[in-house]
Design a protein around this motif. Structure first.
Motif, short mmCIF file in Angstrom:
data_model
loop_
_atom_site.label_atom_id
_atom_site.label_comp_id
_atom_site.label_asym_id
_atom_site.label_seq_id
_atom_site.Cartn_x
_atom_site.Cartn_y
_atom_site.Cartn_z
N GLN A 194 0.66 -1.23 -0.26
CA GLN A 194 -0.53 -0.32 0.34
C GLN A 194 1.14 1.28 -0.09
N ARG A 195 2.04 1.50 0.72
CA ARG A 195 3.05 2.57 1.27
C ARG A 195 3.01 2.57 -1.08
N SER A 196 3.45 1.38 -1.23
CA SER A 196 4.25 1.50 -2.74
C SER A 196 3.12 2.60 -3.37
N LEU A 197 2.03 1.79 -3.84
CA LEU A 197 1.01 1.97 -4.36
C LEU A 197 0.87 3.62 -4.20
N GLU A 198 0.62 3.59 -2.78
CA GLU A 198 -0.67 4.70 -2.26
C GLU A 198 0.80 6.34 -2.78
N LEU A 199 1.75 6.38 -1.67
CA LEU A 199 3.10 6.33 -1.72
C LEU A 199 3.34 7.49 -3.27
N TRP A 200 3.58 6.48 -4.60
CA TRP A 200 4.28 6.11 -5.53
C TRP A 200 3.97 8.10 -6.45
N GLY A 201 5.75 8.07 -6.00
CA GLY A 201 6.64 8.95 -6.73
C GLY A 201 6.03 10.35 -6.03
N GLU A 202 5.71 10.47 -4.87
CA GLU A 202 5.52 11.72 -4.37
C GLU A 202 6.38 11.79 -3.15
N GLY A 203 8.29 11.48 -3.61
CA GLY A 203 8.56 12.30 -2.07
C GLY A 203 9.73 11.34 -1.43
N GLY A 204 10.22 10.49 -2.43
CA GLY A 204 11.44 9.87 -2.09
C GLY A 204 11.06 8.34 -1.31
N HIS A 205 10.06 8.19 -0.52
CA HIS A 205 9.58 6.74 -0.29
C HIS A 205 9.31 6.24 -1.11
N ALA A 206 9.91 5.20 -1.53
CA ALA A 206 10.86 4.12 -1.84
C ALA A 206 11.52 3.36 -1.94
N TYR A 207 12.11 4.77 -2.02
CA TYR A 207 13.93 4.72 -1.82
C TYR A 207 13.89 5.19 -0.51
N PHE A 208 13.43 5.35 0.77
CA PHE A 208 13.94 5.02 2.07
C PHE A 208 13.30 4.30 2.39
N ASP A 209 12.57 4.13 1.90
CA ASP A 209 11.56 2.49 2.21
C ASP A 209 12.72 0.87 1.93
N MET A 210 13.04 0.87 0.80
CA MET A 210 13.60 0.00 0.84
C MET A 210 14.94 -0.53 1.02
N LYS A 211 15.47 1.35 2.10
CA LYS A 211 16.86 1.23 2.90
C LYS A 211 16.60 0.75 4.50
N ARG A 212 15.54 1.70 4.26
CA ARG A 212 15.44 1.48 6.08
C ARG A 212 14.22 -0.16 6.29
N LEU A 213 13.86 -1.20 5.40
CA LEU A 213 13.63 -2.76 5.04
C LEU A 213 14.11 -3.41 4.49
N ASP A 214 15.29 -3.34 4.01
CA ASP A 214 16.76 -3.82 3.54
C ASP A 214 16.49 -4.91 2.80
N GLN A 215 15.60 -3.94 2.21
CA GLN A 215 15.09 -4.90 0.08
C GLN A 215 16.44 -4.84 -0.58
N GLY A 216 16.17 -5.53 -1.28
CA GLY A 216 16.80 -4.90 -2.71
C GLY A 216 16.30 -4.05 -3.27
N MET A 217 17.01 -3.81 -5.05
CA MET A 217 16.28 -3.06 -5.69
C MET A 217 16.39 -4.16 -7.21
N ASN A 218 15.64 -4.44 -7.77
CA ASN A 218 15.55 -5.81 -9.40
C ASN A 218 15.07 -4.61 -10.24
N ARG A 219 15.27 -4.30 -10.80
CA ARG A 219 14.70 -3.92 -12.18
C ARG A 219 14.96 -5.20 -13.36
N ALA A 220 15.88 -6.14 -13.17
CA ALA A 220 16.22 -7.13 -14.03
C ALA A 220 15.46 -8.48 -14.20
#
Length: 481
Positions: free
Chosen positions: A414-440
């Motif tokens: 819901q955070r990814s959807l609701e806050l999409w493009g809205e101010g760094g939330h996706a980047y900060f969540d990726m870091k605080r939740l210790d997630q990887g970044m996968n575009r491939a």
């Protein structure tokens, strides 16, 4: 008036503290007022004093235009620009062709020689410097007028917000960032422990929260008690103090409620939207035209996205998970759409003015989601109730899980959807939740810079700009490349 000089040569070369005086305050070289006179001015003309000290709450301060020969960068339009850049470092958002923000998308923005890391560093330390100068104008003895107390609260909150952004962008484990406070003797040019910066953030915000009582702001461009509560909720979420995150996210929501399905499709361009808590009211004087949020994000607007066809799209994994019963499905386009845009293009952001769409810095939806996450860790049934009540305003068919792990996954989506493009939330969540970044991944719709980084990658931390490294011998270690 005293300038704070703790970064040696960095002061003049980075325009962090001295240039806050010379370029924004215009006090040192043009005023013969004594410190006492300035303190009297603050007491007797509080709102004018805040204007004198920068008026940075609206975030419309560009940085690279101050550097003359370095040029004018169209990904440099203040607070919202840097937060948008961070979103491009996640895998939630991409672009179909390169534009200014490709430096974030391809991760070169984080490198020490990049002007982007310099923009971010300079912006937030500039705000900190201005706020420190303001705090030095406030008398330390006697009874302060309520208006002055409120200004002090806003100084403290803005300083805390700047440190909160810096630490989440630049900290490498417990190696934090330099500390600048109003007392030069207590300031430190070296990278102090992250825990020390966190302690400063918490202290500033708690004091601000106590001092802001009774303040009635003239517009949403000004910080009030709700916004400071929201900053505290973000802080406690980051440090995983879930009871306090629950308390302050609930406090932030006082007087706010979720927007309805019609308002969800309003283009996210009007600060008057009842769910917006803090933002910038862009007008003819503050509009930066092509160098602006909607130029880059509005696929149906003039500018880099719609006119020059650097379309901004949502990751297909998010799109594929949005139920047909969810109104937010309408934020993104399927194939064969009437606009002729690529599949997954966003129409969440649409400006119906001439580059005068307003900017969001905080809104109630984020607070509902922080409250749900905090309660999911404390009392899953309450967390599920909070999440379900909120999401049903978007998707009447939504049912929240009461199993903690599943509930948290629902909240993160819901955070990814609701806050999409809205101010760094996706980047900060990726870091605080210790997630990887996968575009491939198979079937990825990331058409450029299709690469991935594992959880905990050093690539997620920005390097400190080279000019700071070169001119601050006390700084300490640089972040890994």
């Amino acid at each position: 008036m005293k300038n704070i000089k703790i970064f040696g040569l960095l002061v003049s070369s980075m325009l962090v503290f001295n240039s806050c005086g010379d370029e924004i305050l215009k006090v040192d070289n043009e005023s013969t007022l004594s410190q006492t006179d300035l303190q009297d001015f603050v007491q007797n003309n509080p709102e004018k004093a805040f204007t004198l000290l920068g008026g940075l709450e609206a975030g419309n301060i560009r940085t690279m235009s101050d550097f003359g020969s370095l040029g004018n960068y169209h990904d440099d339009f203040g607070y919202n620009a840097y937060k948008l850049g961070l979103d491009f470092m996640s895998d939630d958002i991409t672009m179909t062709t390169s534009n200014w923000f490709v430096h974030y998308l391809n991760y070169t923005a984080r490198e020490q020689a990049s002007l982007r890391t310099r923009m971010i560093w300079q912006y937030f330390y500039r705000v900190i410097g201005v706020m420190n100068d303001g705090l030095n104008l406030i008398p330390t003895e006697g009874t302060l007028a309520p208006e002055v107390t409120h200004i002090k609260a806003r100084y403290l909150a803005m300083r805390a917000d700047s440190y909160f952004n810096l630490i989440r962008i630049y900290a490498n484990g417990d190696i934090g960032v330099p500390l600048a406070v109003e007392d030069p003797a207590s300031s430190k040019p070296n990278r102090v422990p992250t825990s020390e910066i966190y302690a400063q953030i918490e202290a500033d915000l708690l004091e601000a929260y106590s001092l802001i009582d009774g303040y009635n702001r003239p517009s949403k461009e000004y910080i009030n008690k709700n916004v400071i509560a929201g900053m505290l909720a973000r802080y406690y979420q980051q440090v995983e103090n879930w009871p306090q995150a629950a308390v302050y996210s609930q406090a932030a929501l006082a007087g706010f409620s979720p927007m309805n399905a019609t308002q969800l499709m309003d283009g996210f361009n009007k600060i008057s939207n009842p769910e917006w808590m803090w933002g910038a009211d862009i007008n003819t004087l503050t509009s930066s035209y092509y160098a602006s949020f909607f130029s880059n994000m509005g696929n149906l607007n003039n500018g880099y996205a719609g006119q020059l066809q650097s379309y901004k799209t949502v990751d297909k994994r998010i799109f594929d998970q949005i139920p047909a019963t969810d109104a937010r499905k309408g934020w993104f386009l399927d194939a064969g759409n009437p606009f002729g845009l690529p599949k997954y293009s966003n129409v969440k952001y649409v400006d119906d003015t001439d580059f005068e769409g307003d900017y969001i810095y905080m809104r109630a939806a984020e607070m509902y989601l922080i409250n749900a996450e905090a309660n999911a860790h404390i009392n899953p049934s309450l967390g599920a109730q909070v999440l379900e009540n909120f999401v049903k305003t978007r998707n009447p068919a939504f049912v929240a899980s009461t199993t903690t792990a599943t509930l948290l996954d629902q909240i993160y989506f819901q955070r990814s959807l609701e806050l999409w493009g809205e101010g760094g939330h996706a980047y900060f969540d990726m870091k605080r939740l210790d997630q990887g970044m996968n575009r491939a991944y198979p079937g990825s719709n990331h058409t450029i810079n299709q690469f991935s980084f594992p959880a905990g990658s050093p690539k997620f931390n920005f390097q400190i700009p080279l000019i700071e490294v070169d001119n601050n011998p006390d700084l300490g270690p640089q972040n890994p490349l």
